[in-house]
Design an enzyme around this catalytic site. Structure first.
Site, PDB file in Angstrom:
ATOM      1  N   SER A 135       0.831  -1.201   0.000  1.00  0.00           N
ATOM      2  CA  SER A 135       0.000   0.000   0.000  1.00  0.00           C
ATOM      3  C   SER A 135       0.861   1.244   0.000  1.00  0.00           C
ATOM      4  CB  SER A 135      -0.908   0.012   1.224  1.00  0.00           C
ATOM      5  OG  SER A 135      -0.130   0.187   2.376  1.00  0.00           O
TER       6      SER A 135
ATOM      7  N   VAL B  41       4.279   0.700   2.032  1.00  0.00           N
ATOM      8  CA  VAL B  41       4.383  -0.494   2.864  1.00  0.00           C
ATOM      9  C   VAL B  41       4.629  -1.719   1.991  1.00  0.00           C
ATOM     10  CG1 VAL B  41       3.217  -1.914   4.573  1.00  0.00           C
ATOM     11  CG2 VAL B  41       2.883   0.547   4.579  1.00  0.00           C
TER      12      VAL B  41
ATOM     13  N   ASP C  61      -2.355  11.142  11.292  1.00  0.00           N
ATOM     14  CA  ASP C  61      -2.978  10.694  10.043  1.00  0.00           C
ATOM     15  C   ASP C  61      -3.965   9.565  10.301  1.00  0.00           C
ATOM     16  OD1 ASP C  61      -3.553  10.392   7.369  1.00  0.00           O
ATOM     17  OD2 ASP C  61      -1.721   9.313   6.892  1.00  0.00           O
TER      18      ASP C  61
ATOM     19  N   GLY D 278       0.786   5.058   1.584  1.00  0.00           N
ATOM     20  CA  GLY D 278       0.124   5.990   2.494  1.00  0.00           C
ATOM     21  C   GLY D 278       0.623   7.402   2.269  1.00  0.00           C
ATOM     22  N   THR D 279       0.140   8.325   3.092  1.00  0.00           N
ATOM     23  CA  THR D 279       0.551   9.716   2.948  1.00  0.00           C
ATOM     24  C   THR D 279       2.050   9.862   3.208  1.00  0.00           C
ATOM     25  OG1 THR D 279      -1.587  10.256   3.866  1.00  0.00           O
ATOM     26  CG2 THR D 279      -0.017  12.052   3.652  1.00  0.00           C
ATOM     27  N   PHE D 280       2.527   9.116   4.183  1.00  0.00           N
ATOM     28  CA  PHE D 280       3.911   9.308   4.610  1.00  0.00           C
ATOM     29  C   PHE D 280       4.827   8.153   4.244  1.00  0.00           C
ATOM     30  CE2 PHE D 280       1.260  11.512   7.805  1.00  0.00           C
ATOM     31  CZ  PHE D 280       1.613  12.797   7.453  1.00  0.00           C
ATOM     32  N   SER D 281       4.239   7.072   3.758  1.00  0.00           N
ATOM     33  CA  SER D 281       5.085   5.902   3.601  1.00  0.00           C
ATOM     34  C   SER D 281       4.532   4.929   2.575  1.00  0.00           C
ATOM     35  CB  SER D 281       5.179   5.184   4.946  1.00  0.00           C
ATOM     36  OG  SER D 281       3.883   4.819   5.359  1.00  0.00           O
TER      37      SER D 281
ATOM     38  N   LYS E 188       7.700  -0.677   6.453  1.00  0.00           N
ATOM     39  CA  LYS E 188       7.244   0.644   6.038  1.00  0.00           C
ATOM     40  C   LYS E 188       8.425   1.512   5.662  1.00  0.00           C
ATOM     41  CE  LYS E 188       4.125   2.363   8.589  1.00  0.00           C
ATOM     42  NZ  LYS E 188       3.524   2.942   9.783  1.00  0.00           N
TER      43      LYS E 188
END
Ligand SMILES: *[C@@H]1O[C@H](CO)[C@@H](O)[C@H](O)[C@H]1NC(C)=O
Ligand SMILES: *[C@@H]1O[C@H](CO)[C@@H](O)[C@H](O)[C@H]1NC(C)=O
Ligand SMILES: *[C@@H]1O[C@H](CO)[C@@H](O)[C@H](O)[C@H]1NC(C)=O
Ligand SMILES: *[C@@H]1O[C@H](CO)[C@@H](O)[C@H](O)[C@H]1NC(C)=O
Ligand SMILES: *[C@@H]1O[C@H](CO)[C@@H](O)[C@H](O)[C@H]1NC(C)=O
Ligand SMILES: *[C@@H]1O[C@H](CO)[C@@H](O)[C@H](O)[C@H]1NC(C)=O
Ligand SMILES: *[C@@H]1O[C@H](CO)[C@@H](O)[C@H](O)[C@H]1NC(C)=O
Ligand SMILES: *[C@@H]1O[C@H](CO)[C@@H](O)[C@H](O)[C@H]1NC(C)=O
Ligand SMILES: *[C@@H]1O[C@H](CO)[C@@H](O)[C@H](O)[C@H]1NC(C)=O
Length: 885
Positions: free
Chosen positions: A612, A619, A731, A614-617, A633
């Protein structure tokens, strides 16, 4: 005189005896209650004195002598409840929602004054004791949601005053006894989710005013007895998933108040009785997967409140009645898997509230109406496996809310209209396969950046696959097979990751993953490029020539390298040795041996392992040589600041590794290489809450409200804990809520919140605003992440589980997100019913009630004024209250 004295004495004596008896009784209840206090360890009772009448949950009779009612629902109590049988005056006993196990005490039969007994939602096991039949005054008995086995005891026939009998969700067997039909006061019979067999008694409802009959998910056979409709008072009839045969009786029309009629997944035959039109309250009618036949009766059109009509997988024939256009409230019309004929009923286009039209797998012919998108709320247009001919009208582009468009296996001709590219919401599937479509694939398809599955196979499409399709960034499944496509397959991960069969049967295609190399095509391309370069060079001076050459050379080198690595990645074959690890650690002693840091780094170099974004990372899923599976992550480049504060980060991570809360995902270690930080977490086999909510349509999993509720309670508890230790999450979104093997919720991205704590100056608000749709309105002004802001984001998650809708969706209209959409529902004149996911809210009254209560909590959490939002701790309390009610 003497006689009056005598009389007086007698009276005195009598009163003394009476008082004495009372005193004994009081003493008896006193002793029992004191013993019970010890046995059940009810917290609130510990502080109470000897006068048990003042203890919470205890109601005494008028003279404060006996316990008349004992109500201790939802307190996680355990212990031996058989003592309660000594409270002989008890009229009301509610122990629901606790943790009692063992048998239902035999001695409860001694409670002869009892009128209300609720032992539901415990872990009571073994058979139901026959002795309960002695509670002659009982009007309501609830044993639902336990682990009870065996048959419904015959001695219950003595419970002649019974009005509500709830024994659902146990493991009861045997048949529904005939005497239940003799209970004159019976209003509610709920026995769903058991192993009950035999027939539904022929006399059920004959002498009573049955309102609710819910027997779904049993093994019941025989017919739906006419008797249940006799009184005309029935409101809810749910018989789905049984083995019932025969037909739906005509007398169903007697029940004008019947709103919920569900008889799907049985073996019913015959037609739908015309009397259905007399059921003016009918809201949900579900009869899918039976052997029903005949026409779909026009009388349905008289049921003005009809919201869902599901007649799928039966043997219905003829046409859809014209009158159906009158069903202004119809939201789902599902008739797939029948033998319906005629054209797509144009009258249906007047049902402006329709969101799902499923006519698939029938014999509909004629063409696709140009004004199909007059149904502006349409989300599912499922017309596959019919005999629809003609062209796909370009007006299809007006169906901007569509999530799924199925037109496969018809006789469609002409081009694929480029206007399909306007359906930006299309997510689940676009299926045009097995038609006679020709011409080139429009490059506008590339605008469908949410689409997961694209199938245009088995047509006569020609030309090349447009490189613009690389815009379809969510694509997972593609099928271009059996067309006349040619040229190189564009370099785009979803294409190269597909199997050859997705492209087979196209003579002219070449390039990965097709088995033919594209020599000619490549050469042609190179010529073009060099031609352009030469032109540029000729048009410029000598110095410019030098610079341009260098830049072009560098550029081409870089591109080549990227292509090479991309190709390798696609092949899942990374040859490069992983860069050296700078620092790494595993905090969990028992896992130290099982984690291999080099493998962790290698994993993050392969796109194949990506789970996936995400906004910051990003995975990744990493399988260690030891067999251990981890979730890794990789912090995104914006967060390089983190790596620059390496020591601080390591300290924070180690501290977070020590946090002990079952609903927070804590790091088990980290790896740092180059300037990249990888955080290690346990792998979550059930993905995220986001996937659970929004993929149900695809996986066709059972709607499960209790699971959703438990998950959000876990999330709320995790957040309340974080706030307690003064950490504000940055988040919160359903993408950051992970589900372990038991669907226990774990809030993720906690470390990000700690590492990027803006108050510590390591990041600015712009970097940590959170996910679109979850950001509280005040963040725009305050530029500060706060606990009430977290409450808001959590409120959005609550709205997601209630509505099964995305936090941001064009469906809501320009500038309107889920929160605004829900808050403005009353203005639009919509009821909570129209907002909540009907697949959940219509399953049972209990679910609906809980959903309405959670909706209230969600409204509080998403209040636009931060100060008015409840604290996370309070939210936990409110949700627990809902769950236990
Ligand atoms: C509760 O106590 C009674 C009487 O002492 C005993 O017969 C019964 O087995 C106990 N029940 C449980 C579940 O322990
Ligand atoms: C159990 O059933 C009774 C009678 O129908 C009802 O009043 C009560 O609310 C039910 N208990 C629960 C926990 O749903
Ligand atoms: C229910 O009972 C059947 C047979 O008695 C047993 O095989 C099954 O495991 C039980 N199911 C549950 C959930 O206890
Ligand atoms: C519906 O109700 C009307 C009036 O009560 C009655 O005359 C009619 O027979 C009913 N129709 C059907 C089909 O049962
Ligand atoms: C239709 O639904 C509305 C709103 O739920 C309700 O007020 C009305 O009574 C219903 N009509 C009938 C005939 O049941
Ligand atoms: C959709 O349903 C609402 C509420 O039931 C109703 O008021 C409205 O008229 C319907 N919309 C249309 C276009 O019929
Ligand atoms: C559609 O089917 C109906 C009945 O099966 C037939 O009468 C009609 O001619 C067909 N229409 C078209 C356009 O093929
Ligand atoms: C669809 O909407 C257009 C414009 O509002 C209208 O002219 C047309 O009659 C509608 N079609 C149907 C089948 O209702
Ligand atoms: C790829 O081409 C080779 C050589 O023509 C052939 O042997 C092989 O079976 C082909 N593979 C597939 C999957 O078509």
């Amino acid at each position: 005189m003497a006689s009056s004295l005598c009389c007086c004495l007698l009276f005195l004596l009598f009163s003394v005896v009476l008082e004495w008896e009372h005193a004994i009784a009081e003493l008896e209840d006193q002793a029992t209650m004191v013993a019970l206090r010890r046995e059940l360890s009810v917290k609130e009772w510990e502080l109470g004195g000897l006068s048990f009448c003042a203890w919470s949950g205890v109601t005494c009779d008028g003279e404060n002598r006996f316990v008349a009612a004992l109500e201790l629902p939802r307190r996680s109590l355990r212990g031996n409840i058989s003592l309660i049988a000594q409270l002989k005056s008890l009229q009301r006993l509610d122990l629901s929602g606790n943790a009692f196990h063992g048998s239902v005490p035999d001695s409860f039969g001694d409670l002869v004054e009892l009128e209300f007994l609720d032992l539901s939602m415990n872990k009571l096991e073994n058979q139901i004791p026959a002795s309960l039949g002695a509670m002659r005054k009982l009007t309501a008995l609830n044993l639902s949601n336990n682990l009870l086995v065996g048959e419904i005891p015959d001695d219950f026939k003595k419970l002649t005053r019974l009005e509500e009998l709830q024994i659902s969700a146990n493991n009861l067997t045997g048949s529904i006894p005939d005497w239940i039909g003799m209970l004159t006061g019976l209003r509610v019979l709920s026995a769903y989710e058991n192993g009950l067999s035999g027939i539904i008694p022929r006399n059920l409802g004959l002498v009573s005013q049955l309102e609710v009959l819910n027997l779904h998910s049993n093994q019941l056979q025989g017919v739906i007895p006419e008797s249940i409709f006799a009184s005309g008072k029935l409101q809810v009839l749910i018989l789905t998933v049984n083995k019932l045969s025969g037909s739906l009786p005509d007398s169903v029309g007697n029940c004008r108040g019947l709103s919920n009629l569900r008889i799907g997944n049985n073996r019913l035959v015959g037609g739908i009785p015309k009397s259905i039109g007399n059921i003016s309250s009918l809201t949900y009618f579900e009869a899918n997967n039976n052997h029903l036949s005949g026409e779909i009766v026009p009388e349905f059109a008289k049921c003005a409140n009809l919201t869902l009509l599901n007649l799928a997988y039966n043997g219905f024939t003829q046409m859809v009645p014209l009158q159906f256009g009158e069903l202004k409230n119809l939201q789902e019309f599902i008739v797939s898997g029948n033998s319906l004929t005629g054209e797509i009923p144009r009258s249906l286009l007047k049902c402006r509230n329709l969101s799902k039209l499923d006519l698939s797998n029938n014999r509909f012919n004629g063409s696709l109406p140009k004004d199909i998108c007059n149904m502006t709320r349409l989300q599912f247009l499922l017309l596959g496996q019919n005999s629809i001919s003609g062209e796909i009208p370009k007006e299809i582009g007006n169906c901007v809310r569509l999530l799924e468009l199925q037109l496969g296996s018809n006789y469609l001709t002409g081009d694929v209209p480029p206007e399909i590219g306007r359906i930006k919401n299309l997510q689940i599937a676009l299926n045009l396969s097995f038609n006679h479509l020709r011409g080139a694939l429009p490059r506008e398809l590339g605008k469908l950046d949410k689409l997961v599955s694209l199938d245009v196979s088995n047509n006569q499409l020609s030309g090349s696959i447009p490189s613009e399709l690389k815009g379809m960034q969510s694509l997972i499944e593609v099928n271009f097979s059996n067309n006349q496509l040619s040229g190189q397959v564009p370099i785009f991960a979803p294409f190269q990751k597909s199997s050859i069969s997705s492209f087979s049967g196209n003579e002219g295609l070449c390039g990965d993953p097709v088995n033919v190399t594209c020599n000619n095509y490549y050469e042609l391309n190179h010529h073009k490029v060099s031609y352009k370069i030469i032109l540029a060079v000729v048009g410029s001076g000598l110095t410019v020539f030098a610079t341009v050459s260098v830049i072009v050379a560098l550029f081409m080198m870089k591109e080549k390298q990227e292509m090479a690595t991309k190709a390798k990645m696609a092949a899942g074959d990374v040859l490069v040795t992983p860069p050296p690890v700078v620092a790494a650690n595993v905090f969990v002693e028992s896992m130290k041996q099982a984690v291999d840091f080099d493998s962790v780094v290698k994993t993050t170099l392969k796109d194949l392992n990506k789970m996936s974004n995400g906004t910051f990372s990003t995975v990744y899923k990493a399988v260690m040589p030891s067999g251990l599976v981890l979730s890794v992550k990789k912090l995104k480049s914006v967060e390089r600041t983190v790596v620059h504060h390496q020591n601080k980060m390591i300290r924070e991570l180690e501290r977070l590794g020590n946090i002990n809360h079952g609903n927070l995902m804590k790091p088990i270690g980290y790896v740092i290489y180059e300037d990249i930080a990888l955080l290690l977490h346990p792998y979550m086999p059930n993905g995220t809450l986001m996937e659970l909510i929004h993929n149900t349509e695809k996986s066709e999993s059972e709607p499960d409200w209790p699971r959703r509720l438990s998950i959000v309670i876990g999330v709320a508890e995790g957040l309340a804990f974080l706030h307690h230790i003064a950490i504000v999450h940055l988040d919160i979104s359903s993408c950051n809520i992970f589900l372990d093997a038991h669907y226990n919720a774990l809030v993720g991205e906690v470390e990000i919140s700690k590492l990027l704590d803006p108050s510590k100056g390591t990041a600015s608000i712009s970097a940590v605003a959170g996910s679109f749709g979850y950001i509280p309105p005040e963040y725009a002004y305050t530029m500060q992440v706060t606990a009430p802001g977290n409450v808001y984001s959590f409120g959005v998650v609550l709205l997601e589980i209630l509505t099964s809708r995305l936090p941001v969706d064009e469906v809501f209209g320009e500038g309107i997100d889920l929160v605004k959409w829900v808050h403005s529902a009353p203005i639009r004149g919509e009821t909570p019913e129209q907002i909540m996911d009907a697949r959940l809210s219509t399953i049972s009254f209990a679910w609906r009630k809980q959903m309405l209560a959670v909706l209230k909590v969600a409204m509080l959490c998403t209040d636009s004024t931060p100060a008015k939002r409840p604290k996370m701790k309070k939210v936990v309390e409110m949700l627990l209250e809902v769950k236990q009610n």
